[in-house]
Motif scaffolding. Structure first.
Motif, PDB file in Angstrom:
ATOM      1  N   PHE A 231       0.821  -1.208   0.000  1.00  0.00           N
ATOM      2  CA  PHE A 231       0.000   0.000   0.000  1.00  0.00           C
ATOM      3  C   PHE A 231       0.859   1.264   0.000  1.00  0.00           C
ATOM      4  O   PHE A 231       0.500   2.273  -0.594  1.00  0.00           O
ATOM      5  N   ASP A 236       4.659   2.414  -7.009  1.00  0.00           N
ATOM      6  CA  ASP A 236       3.324   2.450  -7.627  1.00  0.00           C
ATOM      7  C   ASP A 236       2.917   3.888  -7.935  1.00  0.00           C
ATOM      8  O   ASP A 236       2.349   4.177  -8.991  1.00  0.00           O
ATOM      9  N   TRP A 247      -2.878   8.482  -9.410  1.00  0.00           N
ATOM     10  CA  TRP A 247      -3.402   7.722  -8.277  1.00  0.00           C
ATOM     11  C   TRP A 247      -3.395   6.226  -8.543  1.00  0.00           C
ATOM     12  O   TRP A 247      -4.112   5.745  -9.418  1.00  0.00           O
ATOM     13  N   PRO A 248      -2.614   5.444  -7.760  1.00  0.00           N
ATOM     14  CA  PRO A 248      -2.639   3.987  -7.908  1.00  0.00           C
ATOM     15  C   PRO A 248      -3.876   3.358  -7.283  1.00  0.00           C
ATOM     16  O   PRO A 248      -4.172   2.192  -7.522  1.00  0.00           O
ATOM     17  N   TYR A 249      -4.582   4.141  -6.464  1.00  0.00           N
ATOM     18  CA  TYR A 249      -5.836   3.677  -5.874  1.00  0.00           C
ATOM     19  C   TYR A 249      -6.666   4.897  -5.524  1.00  0.00           C
ATOM     20  O   TYR A 249      -6.220   6.031  -5.682  1.00  0.00           O
ATOM     21  N   THR A 250      -7.876   4.663  -5.036  1.00  0.00           N
ATOM     22  CA  THR A 250      -8.845   5.750  -4.908  1.00  0.00           C
ATOM     23  C   THR A 250      -8.470   6.735  -3.806  1.00  0.00           C
ATOM     24  O   THR A 250      -8.320   6.355  -2.644  1.00  0.00           O
TER      25      THR A 250
END
Length: 401
Positions: A231, A236, A247-250
């Motif tokens: 994370f 990433d 953005w690799p995630y929200t």
């Protein structure tokens, strides 16, 4: 409505989370958006550029991670170090203690330099360790810039001077959670390799963004660091930076808009003016404490913090009772004493989007509480001392001249 209602506004004077200014609240009062649309990457690009300004870096790479300061700690460590690496870390209070605990649980070889709570980091010991480490077994120096539990600020410029004097290549990792955007912080000038802060402190946002800034040296170290991370992996982020989507995630859309508004307020006031305002508020608080006849937990003036003051109470008073009485009777929130200083100190936070009159209201409340719990304070003494200083030292508001 408050979960437990109290009339008027809650006077929030813990050293984080802090008051959120109305423009930031309004900026966050919005619906969700598609973070893959063109709008959010465009805003993110400007946020990353502007976040570098609060770290005072032109060469660093910032990361806005949906996490707390604790997550930012882990990101800094796991991206730059490998299990078994030797770290010199300073234990001076509760939050440096927690960071050391994390370092140990991540299987680093932590060389702990401990000082009495109320003292700063022992940099003489650091000099001895650097001088003796001709083999360069020390891979990182980890230090909390501002120890929130005791109101102690460390001298980062001296740490850099020592590293340079001994020509030591160790990485310089700094927890700036309760300092960045409030105290003087110069990432490039002081050669800080990783600096971090949290959105809920001097930036005056809700908790939820851990801000990490990495020097080119730290980015290079991340390419060979063997600590497990998923994370928190910078790789990433860097991949999505190159793609232009970021953005690799929200992310939290609302927090991003809040951050945009918070930065705009800081830049409108001027970062140097923000730092000067915190200096005034810190000095005024210390003058009030002195007028009350109480002592500062911080043992030397060179370590005084301009974001939090830890006030030592007499042995016959439990400082937790002061905090309880403030909340129950006056709708005033003060900071508890933690761990070794539990029951011995209470903390007045004076950071974030805060002005002189707000602070004076807090100091008046503290005086009434001290009277309530049996301390022979002269009502008005601390407020008068703070008023006299602030009246002589508060400048005109630049935007209203």
């Amino acid at each position: 409505m408050d979960y437990v209602y109290g009339p008027g506004r809650n006077h929030l004077f813990v050293p984080g989370p802090v008051n959120i200014p109305d423009p930031v609240i309004r900026a966050m009062n919005r619906n969700n958006e598609d973070y893959r649309s063109p709008a959010i990457p465009a805003m993110t690009k400007t946020l990353l550029e502007d976040v570098k300004k609060i770290f005072k870096t032109t060469t660093g790479t910032p990361f806005l991670i949906p996490t707390t300061g604790t997550g930012a700690w882990e990101s800094a460590l796991t991206n730059t170090l490998s299990p078994g690496d030797r770290i010199v870390s300073f234990l001076i209070g509760q939050f440096s203690l927690l960071w050391i605990d994390q370092q140990q649980r991540l299987n680093f070889n932590v060389d702990v330099v401990e000082s009495d709570w109320g003292q700063g980091a022992n940099l003489d010991v650091l000099a001895e360790k650097l001088a003796a480490d001709s083999a360069h077994t020390i891979k990182a120096i980890c230090i909390v810039h501002n120890e929130t539990a005791t109101g102690v600020t460390n001298n980062l410029a001296t740490v850099r001077k020592l590293l340079d004097h001994y020509n030591h290549p160790a990485l310089f990792l700094v927890d700036g959670v309760s300092s960045i955007c409030a105290l003087d912080f110069r990432m490039d000038e002081w050669g800080v390799d990783v600096a971090l802060t949290g959105s809920q402190k001097a930036l005056s946002l809700p908790t939820g963004i851990g801000m990490v800034c990495a020097s080119p040296k730290a980015i290079e170290a991340s390419k060979t660091a063997k600590s497990v991370r998923v994370f928190f992996d910078w790789k990433d982020y860097l991949k999505f930076y190159k793609m232009g989507t970021y953005w690799p995630y929200t992310p939290s859309i609302q927090l991003l808009y809040g951050l945009r508004a918070a930065l705009d307020l800081i830049f409108e006031e001027g970062l140097d003016n923000v730092i000067a305002r915190h200096s005034r508020l810190g000095k005024a608080t210390r003058l009030a404490v002195e007028a009350w006849g109480l002592k500062n937990c911080t043992q030397k003036e060179e370590w005084f913090s301009d974001t939090v003051t830890a006030v030592v109470v007499p042995p016959y008073i439990d400082s937790a009772e002061i905090v309880k009485r403030g909340w129950k009777r006056y709708n005033l929130s003060l900071g508890l004493g933690l761990n070794k200083v539990a029951g011995k100190v209470f903390r007045i936070g004076h950071l974030g989007n805060l002005n002189e009159l707000q602070l004076l209201g807090c100091l008046a409340g503290v005086e009434m509480i001290l009277k309530d719990v049996g301390y022979p304070v002269v009502l008005g003494s601390g407020v008068a001392a703070a008023c006299a200083y602030l009246q002589n030292n508060t400048p005109m508001i630049p935007s209203r001249i």
